[in-house]
Scaffold this motif. Sequence first.
Motif, PDB file in Angstrom:
ATOM      1  N   GLY A 140     -24.691  28.583 -14.057  1.00  0.00           N
ATOM      2  CA  GLY A 140     -23.621  27.680 -14.478  1.00  0.00           C
ATOM      3  C   GLY A 140     -23.240  26.681 -13.409  1.00  0.00           C
ATOM      4  O   GLY A 140     -22.959  25.512 -13.708  1.00  0.00           O
TER       5      GLY A 140
ATOM      6  N   ALA B  54     -23.441  22.527 -13.288  1.00  0.00           N
ATOM      7  CA  ALA B  54     -22.238  21.725 -13.029  1.00  0.00           C
ATOM      8  C   ALA B  54     -22.425  20.734 -11.896  1.00  0.00           C
ATOM      9  O   ALA B  54     -21.959  19.588 -11.984  1.00  0.00           O
ATOM     10  CB  ALA B  54     -21.056  22.650 -12.730  1.00  0.00           C
TER      11      ALA B  54
ATOM     12  N   SER C 103     -13.069  27.690 -22.195  1.00  0.00           N
ATOM     13  CA  SER C 103     -14.484  27.696 -22.560  1.00  0.00           C
ATOM     14  C   SER C 103     -15.327  28.668 -21.752  1.00  0.00           C
ATOM     15  O   SER C 103     -16.485  28.923 -22.100  1.00  0.00           O
ATOM     16  CB  SER C 103     -15.058  26.285 -22.371  1.00  0.00           C
ATOM     17  OG  SER C 103     -15.048  25.925 -20.984  1.00  0.00           O
TER      18      SER C 103
ATOM     19  N   GLU D  26     -16.606  27.943 -19.054  1.00  0.00           N
ATOM     20  CA  GLU D  26     -17.628  27.120 -18.406  1.00  0.00           C
ATOM     21  C   GLU D  26     -17.307  26.963 -16.917  1.00  0.00           C
ATOM     22  O   GLU D  26     -16.159  26.724 -16.540  1.00  0.00           O
ATOM     23  CB  GLU D  26     -17.695  25.749 -19.069  1.00  0.00           C
ATOM     24  CG  GLU D  26     -18.753  24.829 -18.480  1.00  0.00           C
ATOM     25  CD  GLU D  26     -18.807  23.478 -19.169  1.00  0.00           C
ATOM     26  OE1 GLU D  26     -19.632  22.638 -18.775  1.00  0.00           O
ATOM     27  OE2 GLU D  26     -18.005  23.257 -20.102  1.00  0.00           O
TER      28      GLU D  26
END
Length: 236
Positions: A36, A40, A87, A89
């Motif tokens: 992740g 990003a 989320s 995220e």
Amino acid sequence: MKDLSNFSPRPLPGASSLPGRLVRLEAYQADQHAPGLAKAVGGPENADTWTFMPFAPFPAGEAFAPAFKSVSIERGWLPYVIIDNSSNEILGTASFMRLRPEHGSCEVGCVAFSDKLKRTAHASEAMYLMARYVFDELDYRRYEWKCHNENLASRRAAARFGFQYEGVFRNDMVMKGKNRDTAWFAMTDDDWPYIRADFEAWLAPENFDTDGIQKISLSSLRARRAQQQQQQQQQQ
């Protein structure tokens, strides 16, 4: 001046999670967070994020984890990832570094925000959570922010987050074949109660309308606080 005759070294940062209303920060674990975080802030599409950092941009994909680990270990970082609560995220990273527990001092650095995180309340809350952890839980005396003196965005962010400008270390580094002058900022445990109050007033849900637009800016709160302190000093 505080009596430090009984001062003892402070604990090192190490909390697994720093929970907030909008985001939470988790201590970086490659197996959980590397994919992740690579998405990003890794890869050529995010190369600009690392322009003013004293190392090369991190690659995307599977190459991200070993590269990030190597730099983190070499430089003695304690990295955290910033995760959106809605989320789940991963939106960015920031690290505790220049750890000096014997003096109650540390730095926040390698602050890298994805495009989704930049200029959001989520980013401000992440910086608040790290500062609150340092001062309120670990009882540190000093918290630092440093950046390339030409990095105007980082300098503005430091001031907005409550760090005071302390000067420039000239010819501080040779970075990517060029000179780097480093701007130093810091906040102390004496500053923190005022900084915390401004952060909490700004982050309060009632400071945002139904579209998520702020009613009063954090910079305005900082300026108002500085004016009040100046008036108090003049009256003494």
